[in-house]
Design a protein around this motif. Structure first.
Motif: not given
Lengths: 155, 223, 1086
Positions: B1-5, B113-119, B131-132
């Motif tokens: 999934m797409i991860v953000g913080e 409001a978020l930074n999209t950090t990784l998948m 991972n991707c």
């Protein structure tokens, strides 16, 4: 400690003694609330500024509850849970501690003194500790002065 | 999934400065699951905006709302009333959601409001590993299901760099060497011979280095 | 006929016995001599090794006893006469008049009025109390009591009635008289405990002569936050805080002079605990512990010891027994002692000396033993003579022992003996099991908010501080409030009647009681709601007594706070909703995993209580490690005899089903409804006629695990244990089929079978492996024939063993024999003390010295941990002329293996080095977790403790509960222990299991978590953060709560990122409105 804090309140050092802070104290059922009960049985005196909200476990506390109290204008918020390693629900008090730390950081970023929110750990037998903690927080908040969000009027 | 913080509150306050009616929009899919932009985070951020407003001496009206996905037009369409009443939308979705909301409400400022950090996936509760990279040309079938594009710091395609020590990466000793992982996985599968297969040079042009890519499923597209 | 039992003694062992008897559907009466149950635990500050607050863990348990509908508590009561036998005793109990009725609200007004003061026994005389008093604030029952010896009102000679005049609840009743009550019971558990030894007679220590010499129990009170000094540790001579504190171990223990040759087992540990408390109290205090051996034999105890002594260096440890204490002018005390490690007579001065005193039988244990017709040992503890009954069966039928009445033991041991005795006692009672009817929870439509507020005066307790009139006026105006009422005592019968009437007449849909604490009174008021036809969860309590009038004597401040508390309660009450409590059925069947002594004991309890029981054993036979023992200390029975005593009982019952050679594959379900799948390789049926033809044709030869691998066997074989037939080791078997061909009765079928079992409770009793082979290599084990473990020696010494008890092929005409203790424990990868190996090593030394009187036998030890009566074995072995050499872990003995092992070890006492050629080296081995227990724990979803054994739910009070509800632990699977303890724990695990499977259903619901599935994103957060494994993902991929497992902590709800899971009664709209209401109203509610 309690005696000192109370004495400091009486003398009004560095703080406006007429200011009666309003504090919300979230207490876990098994330790903190039980300690409050015991403080009653032992007729310990402590400042009347905190109002207890009982939760089954301090791990039930949410960051939102802490912020909401500040947003409403509370001068201080306490989270009181079992001693480290003694949580009746295994690790709820560690979770609470982390959330309190997170809330403090958030509040600091919006310019609210993080000291207005504190975590306390005690056992159900620590009645005098409970009284001390309330006195300690009351005094600490009194030094900070009224919440910038409050109405500024004590009830 | 797409991860953000979540971005720092300071940064968010800076970008929302001057707006007194803010719609904080959560997204119910990836960013909920990665504990960054779901209903709970929306309520925390909203409370902070209100606290900040009060502290500045003026009331900020904050409206909360979380929809299923901010990356679908139909769902984003459902927010229209709340968007209309707000001066700005503070989106707690990933970068994709922010862009779709911005596109669908052209006159409104839409703020991330978020930074999209990784998948990636969580290695344990609340810790996610990338991972991707969506490189567009998957070779996981050859590398035992471990992606060297993402997990090798040097993006090497034909074995380790030589700096790998005790199974750890020389760039960061806390990180597993992707090629060591690949080696052990292939060994467990009894397919170590694949290690010696030479990978041709990778096509980085389809890896997103030459403008936005497009994916089309032809048979589904009707005029 | 209804099942009834009695427990004599209301300490922790008695309480555990009572709860667990009652939970099995047997009515039980607790007879307690003092005015409150609780025993010694309420006096303790903390408990080792986890440093849990003693009262915190005890108080909920005391309330559980008090509230249990199947338990009757008789305090101030003594058993006077017992007749009859097991199954039908007639007991006369003298109940002494309390002079205070149970309408007492524990307000304390009487105490203030009472003119007589006397030393308070609860604080061991360190404080005073009145003639009318409450033993301690958490006492159960809460009612006060009059000490008739002190009370002035004797036969109305002086008509002092100050207390009854002060009592608003009119509870003091001087007309109450002593009464003898006759009870018929089927079984009796004796749990009258032990008391601390009075060291006054040991004049050298100066107790009572020197004010600054105290006992450990006195120190517990001095350091307790609720104690006489409010937790300030002071010495008695000048009330100053001591800077140098000494603890002296073994005061009155291991001591012929004072009559207690035994080791009191727990004092090393509580001494170290108190040392830590003193240090925590003031880190600058110098703490010294004088010891002979440090005995830390329990789970986590060795680690605790290491922390205190080496890691945190809490105390200095001096090995030596102080000869004398002298008092100096300034009140300090000088101890003269011989340092047995460094040598020489030394002296050291302290501000305070704490005597770690022995434990001796409670007063009147002898008299009670006479009344019950029970045997006592030479010190006066009650005897437990039957091996297979473990330490639970007394010398009389139907009478069981729990806790320290049978000898000193810690809280953990007292607990599982109490629970174990509950299983034994319940099995002795006859008639139907009965359970309280499930309460009915009215689910009246509650959309309309009509709140009623009931304000309690609590006599004068609230009313004398808080202006009740004004509070009433204020309450009337709160949102949703349609009715207010004041009561003198809301909890009194009259108060509750009035509450029920008002709820019905005014049509109230929410209730706020502003009174005392919900922790003691919520259940009472919930009952009133139920009676009035209202769902009991529509209640909230405002604690305007404990949190207000009692702590804020200033009227206006108290009133203002009381108003806030009531306002917050009303805000929460408005949003409360009616909760359901439903039931789920229970499978009335037990599964026991592991057929060693603990598992067999558990199975026996299940079967004798009438439950179908399935015992799953991985090996082809039962008996575990014990079946291999040549003898079981201290009795001279062999392990095999002990096992067959139990298997004989079991095999007679058609309720018992053994699945040998069976391995668990999978476990599903939850408490009351588990499903287990297993693979059975039980290839030989009971048609086997023991002809033995199969063995002759079996071509496979493998190491014989029963003989510790010293000899070999065929794949088909049999041992002197149960079941009495041949069996096949499926792992070794090549399935050649030769045995099938020769088997005349056709008993062999070489195919595996799948088994599926449903059960309500699971007992895990997978035991231990004797000896850590990896660690033992250091001593040349398996390299030399002259190096044997104690486990191997047991086989060789056994009359039915492979050598028929002869050692000839291993040792002949020996000159030097050494027994090495801690051969594989307390160092290297095994940091823990294995508890039983000191005694087994000494048993070997005794046997060898007796067989070879001419040989020099040495015992090498680091710390001699012969607890309780094992100390007598230690003395006996010393008396035989066996030499004891203390080594240290820093300088371990060195073994070189050649033809004969050579031993080099420093002997610190003799200041010399021993260098010996050994004819035999015996390694005393401990227990490590069973092979495969890790996988089993995973399948059962239970946790493991750091050493790899099974983690118990609570080290002190739930030592047989695993971390997954409905699964219980017996014996060494939890931690290594001796045979008797394993039997006791097996019984205890069965008792806990029977508390579930005795019932047709279990109640679930109430304050538990609930998933709002339309919001759930299936993110697993709740599942991962639930401490009780109570959440699962359903077929739709959404979270769901298993209400039978949920304990209502709310952790999941605080973690859920989608606000998709709520804790009933603690939902956001039941908490946030309290905050909003308190701090000036909801300004912009979200």
């Amino acid at each position: 400690m309690a005696a000192e804090a109370v004495a400091a309140v009486k003398k009004g050092t560095e703080a406006d003694a007429s200011f009666q802070p309003r504090i919300v104290a979230f207490c876990c059922n098994f330790c903190a609330y039980a300690a409050a009960d015991l403080a009653g049985s032992m007729r310990l005196n402590y400042p009347p500024n905190a109002r207890v909200i009982r939760l089954p476990c301090s791990g039930k506390i949410e960051i939102l509850y802490l912020l909401r109290a500040i947003e409403d204008g509370a001068d201080g918020v306490m989270v009181m849970g079992c001693l480290d390693g003694d949580c009746h629900f295994l690790n709820g008090n560690y979770r609470a501690k982390k959330r309190v730390a997170a809330a403090k950081k958030l509040l600091e970023e919006v310019g609210i003194e993080p000291e207005r929110v504190e975590m306390y750990n005690l056992s159900s037998a620590m009645a005098s500790k409970f009284a001390e903690m309330i006195a300690d927080m009351t005094e600490k908040v009194r030094r900070l002065g009224p919440s910038p969000l409050g109405t500024g009027v004590a009830k | 999934m797409i991860v953000g913080e979540r971005k720092s509150v300071t940064e968010i306050l800076e970008m929302t400065k001057g707006y007194d009616r803010i719609f904080v929009a959560g997204c119910g899919t990836c960013v909920t699951v990665c504990l960054a932009g779901g209903e709970k985070e929306v309520s925390v951020l909203s409370s902070l905006l209100k606290i900040n407003g009060k502290k500045q001496g003026h009331e900020v009206k904050v409206v909360e709302g979380t929809i299923e996905r901010q990356c679908e037009r139909e769902w984003v369409g459902e927010m229209k009333d709340k968007v209309r009443d707000a001066e700005a939308v503070l989106s707690m979705a990933c970068g994709i959601g922010v862009q779709l909301v911005a596109e669908m409400y052209p006159e409104k400022p839409v703020l991330p409001a978020l930074n999209t950090t990784l998948m990636g996936f969580p290695t344990q509760h609340a810790i996610w590993l990338e991972n991707c990279r969506a490189c567009g040309d998957c070779i996981l079938h050859l590398t035992g299901g471990i992606c060297p594009v993402t997990r090798c710091a040097k993006q090497l395609m034909n074995g380790p760099c030589g700096g790998s020590q005790n199974g750890k990466c020389e760039v960061d000793s806390q990180t597993d060497c992707a090629w060591a992982l690949i080696y052990y996985k292939l060994k467990a599968m009894d397919r170590l011979d694949w290690m010696s297969k030479i990978q041709p040079p990778k096509r980085w042009d389809i890896a997103g280095h030459s403008g936005p890519r497009k994916t089309v499923k032809e048979e589904e597209v009707v005029p | 006929m209804s099942r009834t039992a009695m427990v004599i003694g209301g300490g922790i062992a008695g309480m555990q016995a009572a709860i667990n008897i009652a939970n099995q559907g047997v009515r039980v009466t607790v007879v307690e001599r003092s005015p409150s149950i609780g025993g010694n635990m309420p006096r303790l500050d903390k408990t080792f090794p986890t440093m849990d607050c003693s009262m915190c863990i005890l108080a909920p348990r005391m309330l559980e006893v008090a509230r249990h509908p199947m338990v009757t508590i008789m305090t101030n009561s003594e058993v006077r006469r017992v007749s009859g036998q097991a199954g039908s005793f007639t007991v006369d109990v003298l109940q002494k008049a309390r002079m205070v009725r149970d309408t007492c609200t524990a307000c304390g007004d009487c105490t203030k009025a009472c003119p007589v003061a006397a030393p308070n026994e609860f604080d061991l005389g360190l404080s005073t109390r009145k003639a009318i008093y409450q033993p301690f604030p958490q006492a159960v029952p809460q009612a006060y009591v009059i000490d008739k010896d002190l009370c002035l009102n004797k036969g109305h000679l002086i008509a002092c009635e100050r207390c009854s005049e002060a009592c608003n609840a009119k509870s003091v009743d001087f007309s109450m008289r002593d009464e003898t009550v006759r009870l018929e019971v089927g079984a009796i558990v004796v749990a009258t405990g032990a008391t601390t030894f009075d060291p006054t007679a040991l004049e050298e220590f100066g107790y009572r002569r020197f004010p600054n010499v105290v006992t450990t129990l006195e120190l517990e009170r001095l350091i307790n936050a609720a104690g006489p000094t409010r937790g300030r540790l002071v010495r008695m001579s000048d009330m100053e805080e001591p800077k140098r504190v000494a603890f002296i171990n073994c005061v009155g223990s291991r001591d012929h002079k004072s009559g207690q040759e035994y080791c009191s087992r727990i004092c090393c540990m509580y001494g170290m605990k108190d040392a830590l408390l003193v240090k925590e109290h003031d880190p600058s205090t110098e703490v010294t512990i004088f010891y002979i051996d440090i005995r830390a034999p329990g789970k986590g105890y060795e680690e605790f010891y290491r922390r205190i002594r080496f890691e945190d260096k809490v105390a200095e440890f001096i090995r030596g027994r102080p000869a004398e204490i002298a008092e100096n002018e300034d009140g300090s005390l000088t101890i003269t002692y011989e340092d047995t490690n460094e040598g020489g007579i030394k002296a050291k001065t302290f501000d305070m000396v704490v005597l770690n005193v022995a434990l001796v039988p409670s007063n009147d244990t002898g008299e009670l033993a006479k009344i019950l017709g029970l045997e006592t040992d030479k010190w006066g503890f009650l005897k437990a003579p039957r091996v297979s009954g473990g330490p639970l069966d007394s010398s009389g039928g139907g009478l069981y022992l729990a806790g320290m009445v049978a000898g000193p033991m810690d809280i953990t041991d007292s607990t599982y003996r109490g629970i174990g005795a509950a299983a034994r006692a319940a099995g002795e009672t006859e008639g139907d099991r009965s359970f309280p009817e499930p309460p009915i929870y009215p689910t009246l439509s509650t959309d309309e908010i009509r709140t009623g507020i009931f304000i309690c005066h609590c006599g004068k307790n609230i009313a004398s501080v808080v202006d009740i009139k004004e509070l009433l006026e204020y309450s009337k105006e709160l949102p949703g409030v349609v009715y207010v009422e004041e009561n003198m005592f809301s909890c009194s019968e009259e108060g509750q009647r009035s509450m029920v009437k008002s709820i019905t007449e005014k049509g109230l849909t929410r209730v706020v009681v502003a009174a005392c604490t919900p922790r003691t009174h919520e259940a009472t008021f919930q009952e009133a709601l139920r009676e009035a036809g209202l769902n009991p969860f529509l209640l909230d309590m405002a604690n305007i007594r404990n949190q207000c009038s009692w702590v804020h004597p200033d009227g206006p401040a108290a009133l203002s706070k009381a108003k806030d508390l009531v306002m917050m309660s009303a805000a929460r009450a408005a949003n409360l909703s009616a909760l359901d409590v439903t039931t789920v059925g229970v499978v009335p069947r037990a599964v026991v995993i592991g057929g060693g002594i603990a598992g067999l004991s558990a199975a026996r309890e299940f079967v004798s209580n009438g439950f179908e029981t399935h015992l799953i054993e991985r090996k082809p036979y039962v008996g575990g490690n014990v079946a291999k023992f040549s003898s079981v200390y201290p009795q001279e029975t062999s392990g095999g005899e002990l096992i067959s005593e139990i298997t004989c009982e079991l095999s007679e019952s058609d309720k018992f089903h053994l699945h040998a050679s069976t391995a668990i594959d999978n476990v599903g379900g939850y408490v009351g409804n588990f499903t287990l799948t297993a693979t059975s390789n039980e290839f030989v049926s009971d048609r086997c006629n023991l002809c033995g033809e199969c063995v002759k044709v079996c071509p496979v030869k493998v190491a014989d695990e029963f003989e510790e691998g010293m000899f070999s066997r065929r794949a088909v074989y049999r041992k002197d244990t149960y079941p009495p037939r041949y069996y096949i080791d499926a792992e070794a078997c090549t399935k050649c089929g030769e045995c099938v061909k020769v088997c005349k009765p056709g008993a062999i079928d070489l195919s595996s079978k799948d088994i599926e079992l449903e059960s309500g409770a699971i007992v895990v009793a997978t035991g231990f492996e004797a000896g850590d082979k990896e660690q033992l290599r250091r001593w040349g084990h398996r390299k030399s024939k002259a190096v044997l473990t104690t486990a191997e020696l047991e086989r060789l010494l056994s009359g039915t063993g492979p050598t028929r008890g002869k050692l000839d092929s291993f040792v002949a005409d020996p000159k030097n024999i050494a027994v090495l203790l801690c051969a594989d424990m307390r160092w290297g990868r095994n940091g823990y003390c294995s508890r039983f190996c000191c005694a087994s090593g000494l048993k070997s030394a005794r046997e060898l010295k007796q067989r070879y009187p001419a040989a020099n036998v040495y015992v090498l030890y680091e710390s001699m941990r012969t607890t309780w009566t094992q100390e007598l074995l230690y003395e006996e072995v010393q008396g035989l002329g066996v030499r004891f050499v203390a080594y240290s872990f820093e300088d371990m003995p060195k073994i070189t293996t050649g033809d004969k092992p050579r031993l080099v070890v420093k002997d610190p006492l003799m200041r010399s080095t021993l260098d010996l050629t050994l004819d035999l080296l015996v390694l005393s081995v401990g227990g490590i977790p069973s092979h495969g227990s890790e996988e089993l724990m995973r399948a059962l979803r239970i946790s493991s403790s750091p050493e790899g054994f099974i983690q118990e739910a609570h080290v002190k009070l739930a030592p047989v509960d695993a971390t997954n509800s409905g699964i219980f632990i017996a014996g060494a699977a939890q931690f290594p222990r001796d045979v008797g303890d394993s039997v006791a724990q097996g019984c205890a695990a069965a008792a806990r299991g029977m508390a579930i499977i005795s019932r047709e259903f279990i109640e679930v619901g109430g304050v538990v978590a609930r998933v709002l599935s339309e919001r759930c994103a299936g993110c697993m957060t709740c599942l991962r953060t639930c401490p009780y494994d109570a959440i699962f993902i359903d077929r739709e991929g959404l979270a769901e709560v298993n209400m039978a497992k949920c304990r209502g902590c709310g952790i999941c709800t605080a973690e859920c990122p989608a606000k998709a899971i709520v804790l009933r009664s603690y939902e956001d709209d039941q908490i946030i409105p309290m905050v909003d209401a308190l701090i000036g109203g909801a300004t912009n509610g979200g």
